[in-house]
Design an enzyme around this catalytic site. Structure first.
Site, PDB file in Angstrom:
ATOM      1  N   CYS A 107      -6.984 -47.031 -12.361  1.00 60.16           N
ATOM      2  CA  CYS A 107      -5.680 -47.000 -13.031  1.00 60.16           C
ATOM      3  C   CYS A 107      -5.769 -46.253 -14.377  1.00 60.16           C
ATOM      4  CB  CYS A 107      -5.123 -48.405 -13.156  1.00 60.16           C
ATOM      5  SG  CYS A 107      -3.333 -48.412 -13.358  1.00 60.16           S
TER       6      CYS A 107
ATOM      7  N   GLU B 124     -10.471 -54.759  -8.466  1.00 54.37           N
ATOM      8  CA  GLU B 124     -11.174 -55.886  -9.099  1.00 54.37           C
ATOM      9  C   GLU B 124     -10.395 -57.191  -9.018  1.00 54.37           C
ATOM     10  OE1 GLU B 124      -9.706 -53.440 -10.575  1.00 54.37           O
ATOM     11  OE2 GLU B 124      -8.538 -54.192 -12.266  1.00 54.37           O
TER      12      GLU B 124
ATOM     13  N   HIS C  83      -6.101 -51.459  -8.442  1.00 53.73           N
ATOM     14  CA  HIS C  83      -7.024 -52.405  -9.089  1.00 53.73           C
ATOM     15  C   HIS C  83      -7.814 -53.211  -8.065  1.00 53.73           C
ATOM     16  CE1 HIS C  83      -5.462 -52.203 -13.274  1.00 53.73           C
ATOM     17  NE2 HIS C  83      -4.381 -51.774 -12.668  1.00 53.73           N
TER      18      HIS C  83
END
Ligand code: GLN
Length: 201
Positions: A82, A183, A181
């Site tokens: 991002c 994560e 994202h």
């Protein structure tokens, strides 16, 4: 480098903790990077999501901008998510005039590209290099890639909807970037891919 590389997560701003955890659970040692000595000690670097213009300013304040550009030029593997993708680009559209970029990837990105209507959304992506189930991608005020240079491989595009076909994951040599994202989902396959890239470097 041993079989367990040390991977830094740029820790100036953004979702640092989640990336540290994702890297640790993908078989590498993870450290936060705020100082030059830390940057010099890592085998690869994650640039997290957050706010690219803020991170750009902090890179200058912490005197990391030029050293980081130099390490990328030297071939250090990097993964940007991002805002990290935005920073790694060679050209950024819709940003502040003073925003810096790192030239790690020959791409043009558009910041906050998906617009208000689809500010944040999720999608299942086919991701080149990641086998099995599609990758669940979480987009939060995400950029997309508007231009890729000749050496850049497109790894994923938005499959359907208003933003269909826009490029959201790319790789050029040892530099990887996603608009989304990974994560936050618990699926470690993107981080695993990056750890493998660092090992192979
Ligand atoms: N919109 C942010 C920026 O311009 C990026 C958002 C994110 O990293 N989740 O930097």
């Amino acid at each position: 480098m041993t079989n367990q590389p040390t991977i830094g997560v740029l820790a100036l701003q953004g979702d640092v903790r989640e990336h540290l955890a994702a890297i640790e659970s993908s078989g590498a040692r993870a450290i936060g990077v705020r100082r030059l000595s830390e940057l010099e000690s890592v085998d690869g670097l994650v640039i997290p999501g957050g706010e690219s213009t803020t991170m750009s300013r902090l890179l200058t304040v912490f005197e990391l901008l030029d050293p980081l550009r130099a390490r990328l030029k030297d071939g250090m593997p990097a993964y940007g998510s991002c805002a990290g993708m935005i920073l790694l680009a060679s050209e950024i559209l819709d940003t502040r005039a003073d925003a810096q970029h790192l030239d790690g990837l020959d791409i043009t990105v558009r910041r906050n590209a998906f617009g208000r209507q689809v500010d944040s959304f999720e999608a299942d992506l086919d991701f080149t290099g990641i086998d099995g189930d599609p990758v669940r991608a979480v987009f939060i005020r995400a950029p997309w890639v508007e231009r890729v240079g000749p050496g850049v491989e497109v790894l994923a595009r938005v499959p359907e909807g208003l933003a269909a076909d826009h490029i959201v994951a790319v790789r050029q040599g040892s530099v990887l970037a996603t608009s989304f994202h990974p994560e936050v989902t618990g699926d470690r396959r993107v981080h695993q891919l990056f750890v493998d890239m660092v090992r192979g470097n």
